[in-house]
Design an enzyme around this catalytic site. Sequence first.
Site, PDB file in Angstrom:
ATOM      1  N   ASN A 156      58.044  20.999  22.996  1.00  0.00           N
ATOM      2  CA  ASN A 156      57.282  19.787  22.648  1.00  0.00           C
ATOM      3  C   ASN A 156      55.773  20.004  22.594  1.00  0.00           C
ATOM      4  O   ASN A 156      55.088  19.371  21.812  1.00  0.00           O
ATOM      5  CB  ASN A 156      57.651  18.632  23.580  1.00  0.00           C
ATOM      6  N   GLU A 253      59.019  22.929  35.797  1.00  0.00           N
ATOM      7  CA  GLU A 253      58.504  21.681  35.209  1.00  0.00           C
ATOM      8  C   GLU A 253      59.623  21.110  34.347  1.00  0.00           C
ATOM      9  O   GLU A 253      59.872  21.594  33.247  1.00  0.00           O
ATOM     10  CB  GLU A 253      57.251  21.969  34.365  1.00  0.00           C
ATOM     11  N   GLU A 472      51.417  22.442  38.284  1.00  0.00           N
ATOM     12  CA  GLU A 472      50.536  23.168  37.380  1.00  0.00           C
ATOM     13  C   GLU A 472      49.187  22.456  37.370  1.00  0.00           C
ATOM     14  O   GLU A 472      49.109  21.245  37.581  1.00  0.00           O
ATOM     15  CB  GLU A 472      51.107  23.187  35.952  1.00  0.00           C
TER      16      GLU A 472
END
Length: 502
Positions: A156, A253, A472
């Site tokens: 994405n 993630e 992150e």
Amino acid sequence: MSDLPYPTRQNYWNGRPQPSSSTAFQTIDPSTAKPLADVHTASHADIDAAIASAASAFPSWSTTPPTQRARILLAAVALLRARNDELARVETHDTGKPFSETSTVDVVTGTDVLEYFAHLVAGGGLNGETTQLRPDAWVYTRKEALGVCVGIGAWNYPLQIALWKAAPCLAAGNCMVYKPSEVTPLHGMLLAQVFSEAGLPDGVFNIVNGGGEVGAYLTAHPSVAKVSFTGQVATGQKVAASAAGGMKYVTMELGGKSPLLVLEDCEVENAVDGAMMANFFSTGQVCTNGTRVFVPEGMKERFEKKLLEKMEYIRAGDVMDHNTNFGPLVGKVHYEKVMGYIKHGVEADKAKLLYGGPEKPVFPDGTAEALKQGFWVRPTIFTDCTDDMRIVREEIFGPVMTILTYKTVEEAIERANDTSLGLAAGIFTRDLNLAHTVVAQLQAGITWINSWGESPAEMSVGGWKQSGVGVENGRRGIEAWVRNKSTLVDMSGSVASVFSKL
Ligand code: NDP
């Protein structure tokens, strides 16, 4: 010589593109379904070579002073910014996301993170601590690089995800082998070339292309110290299990089904804007999307009226047109998944369709023909939803908003938390005391008050529960790429020993 719009993408190690000994696949433009480029798949021998290249670069890169590493990374920042539009065009063609979006968000937010971590390590961000134990003894700690790290990305935000992983990894002195999603691989070789042009030593950043089997080989590889993964929960479980076999460090993630709480006293227009950004930006293909929109019973009518007015501002069309702000889904498989959920919402969940639905979107005159084969869906809103509906419980990863009403804030919080996922959450209210009280009770790693989706380099982001492990970005982001070494120094000249003469 192929006649596709983009040159063939090869794997990349030892500072240059490497033709594969294996097969190739094609990547497509999702707005038209036409092929864009051939991409070489990495064989096991190729992956071994990329990892060996990273391993041989590690001793020198990890001992290069942080300020010198930062200088090279900042040279890459300058190149990326200078090539913003060229890279954004590539991302638009590969992902289908409108150029109006990729040229202002994707390259920008990826590059910001590279700049952030370069400055962080140059400014002492890798310094350890000193603890005085006694006048003649102390402990000091060092943050040492891990070694060869693997990055595996989703489709994405291809370039942005690659940079969010490479930036702290390289800044901390590690070397990386990165695998882009096979759905959107165009950026990989370009990013590696930018790093080389900036002066990054050969082998510090490498690319291997291919699908899940390439990822699986990487995560099980004995020479790899860490795996940083972005993708679905189910894949993340496999990746974490494989990495655990070698006791590798992991960052995960993963997906979400995030709640957005609209409170009675909020600015309705602001909340509607937030809900639209949380559902339709990037055609809903954003991990932090706030797809469960909780609205007070008494506000539902006002909220929906304003929402429907604003839905008219969503413009599908030629993805390179600056006025287009809504693109197709990334490809056929994902189109079928999202369309399946929209149909399920109508037919099985029997949710009330407020906007959109399974029909194709309407395009401006002149563009319809070219876009006919593309993977377009309409932005869709279901209302009067209930917590048990499949469209409310499962991550759709497309432009599908579900509206749920509630009576009390306590009830909304409880229902918002009733999920195994915990990526993001947000609240719209003018009462800031209440906002903080509610946010403190929401089970999510990324939260917003009167905002949605902004994720600057300074903000550490990561999911709770099944949505991930670690964070992150931000100061905490560097910690995931170093290991601690503690050293106790004793200057007394006499070791505290139990082995003395009686
Ligand atoms: P996938 O989990 O399908 O794929 C992610 C990556 O893993 C791809 O590169 C894929 O390869 C690779 N892969 C597949 N199987 C394996 C395996 N067995 N071992 C190692 N790697 C493997 O995710 P999507 O690409 O569909 O991305 C969408 C998902 O990503 C959504 O759930 C979204 O929420 C999440 N996401 C999370 C973010 C976050 O920060 N929390 C940010 C962005 C997305 P290939 O695709 O080439 O087959």
